[in-house]
Design an enzyme around this catalytic site. Structure first.
Site, mmCIF file in Angstrom:
data_model
loop_
_atom_site.group_PDB
_atom_site.id
_atom_site.type_symbol
_atom_site.label_atom_id
_atom_site.label_comp_id
_atom_site.label_asym_id
_atom_site.label_seq_id
_atom_site.Cartn_x
_atom_site.Cartn_y
_atom_site.Cartn_z
ATOM 1 N N HIS A 42 -10.499 7.087 1.644
ATOM 2 C CA HIS A 42 -9.106 6.935 1.194
ATOM 3 C C HIS A 42 -9.023 5.868 0.116
ATOM 4 C CE1 HIS A 42 -9.588 3.752 4.200
ATOM 5 N NE2 HIS A 42 -8.664 3.088 3.528
ATOM 6 N N ASP A 82 -4.628 -0.782 -1.520
ATOM 7 C CA ASP A 82 -5.944 -0.587 -0.962
ATOM 8 C C ASP A 82 -6.761 0.041 -2.096
ATOM 9 O OD1 ASP A 82 -6.986 -1.079 1.621
ATOM 10 O OD2 ASP A 82 -7.027 1.046 2.103
ATOM 11 N N CYS A 133 -1.872 -2.550 7.671
ATOM 12 C CA CYS A 133 -1.765 -3.479 6.546
ATOM 13 C C CYS A 133 -0.441 -4.222 6.499
ATOM 14 C CB CYS A 133 -2.076 -2.752 5.244
ATOM 15 S SG CYS A 133 -3.835 -2.296 5.164
ATOM 16 N N LYS A 173 -7.054 -5.003 -2.853
ATOM 17 C CA LYS A 173 -7.855 -5.479 -1.708
ATOM 18 C C LYS A 173 -8.824 -4.398 -1.248
ATOM 19 C CE LYS A 173 -4.101 -4.189 1.370
ATOM 20 N NZ LYS A 173 -4.802 -3.073 2.040
ATOM 21 N N ASP A 178 0.791 -1.244 0.000
ATOM 22 C CA ASP A 178 0.000 0.000 0.000
ATOM 23 C C ASP A 178 0.824 1.297 0.000
ATOM 24 O OD1 ASP A 178 -1.829 -2.005 0.326
ATOM 25 O OD2 ASP A 178 -2.795 -1.192 2.103
HETATM 26 C C1 VGL Z 1 -4.638 0.843 5.759
HETATM 27 C C2 VGL Z 1 -6.092 1.882 7.188
HETATM 28 C C3 VGL Z 1 -7.132 1.706 6.299
HETATM 29 C C4 VGL Z 1 -3.232 0.398 5.465
HETATM 30 C C5 VGL Z 1 -5.659 0.655 4.852
HETATM 31 O O1 VGL Z 1 -2.874 0.249 4.281
HETATM 32 O O2 VGL Z 1 -2.470 0.184 6.427
HETATM 33 N N1 VGL Z 1 -4.860 1.449 6.922
HETATM 34 N N2 VGL Z 1 -6.903 1.103 5.140
HETATM 35 ZN ZN ZN Z 2 -8.410 1.064 3.564
#
Ligand code: VGL
Ligand code: ZN
Length: 204
Positions: free
Chosen positions: A76, A57, A150, A101, A15
């Site tokens: 996000h 993400d 993540c 994902k 991510d």
């Molecule tokens: C993530 C919060 C929400 C991450 C993804 O990539 O760590 N954190 N969605």
């Molecule tokens: Zn997320």
């Protein structure tokens, strides 16, 4: 590194997207500072012809994890927006495998192992575990964002799935909703058998 280090080893970049970097909607403090380490890892794995996986993400605009739907996060990594794209300086080899994902409206996913392979513009049924298995991968190096969500979830699933798993300590940053969340996450990962390693970045 020794040649044996590379055998059956793959890189997972978790991510590393605009929304998790300063200026993004869910910015991880200093998230952009991991860039030199992430790029050096990508370059080295490519030089050694080892598999490189990038997770993203990839949420619909009304995703269940968003505050407007009662979830914990601001909007996000919305599909089709700049926030969902990779950190701009990142150079990704064409041979890299892309896993998405959290792409279903009502399902959140922190771990890359919950993702599916994206190929030719569509999301396939191929899981990360099956993809790694078909590439004879036994060991994983993990870098990216965010340490306490993540990265942690991906490393925990990796070690549970039997991969010899190393998290690169200078190639991760945490959200730290509470101040010690990243330290706690690293501790939990180590208790599960995840190795921690500082990547010796090559200069010049
Ligand atoms: C993530 C919060 C929400 C991450 C993804 O990539 O760590 N954190 N969605
Ligand atoms: Zn997320």
């Amino acid at each position: 590194m020794l040649n044996s280090t590379w055998s059956q080893t793959a890189l997972i970049v978790v991510d590393f997207q605009n929304d998790f970097c300063p200026g993004g909607s869910l910015a991880v403090p200093q998230g952009d500072e991991i860039y030199p380490v992430v790029q050096d890892l990508i370059n080295d794995f490519q030089d050694h012809d080892r598999p490189i996986v990038l997770t993203r993400d990839y949420h619909p605009f009304n995703h269940v994890s968003f505050k407007k739907r009662g979830g914990p996060w601001p909007d996000h990594c919305v599909q089709g927006t700049q926030g969902a794209e990779f950190f701009p300086q990142l150079r990704v080899p064409p041979s890299a495998a892309h896993f998405l994902k959290g792409y279903l409206e009502d399902v959140d996913a922190y771990s890359g192992f919950e993702g599916r392979l994206a190929a030719n513009g569509s999301i396939t049924e191929v899981t990360l575990a099956s993809w790694l298995g078909s590439h004879d991968v036994k060991r994983l190096y993990i870098t990216g964002l965010a340490t306490d969500y993540c990265v942690k979830a991906t490393a925990m699933d990796a070690t549970s799935a039997g991969f010899d798993t190393t998290v690169i300590t200078n190639g991760i940053k945490g959200v730290n909703v509470s101040p010690h969340d990243s330290d706690q996450a690293l501790h939990e990962m180590q208790e599960r058998g995840v190795h921690l390693m500082e990547w010796p970045i090559s200069h010049g």
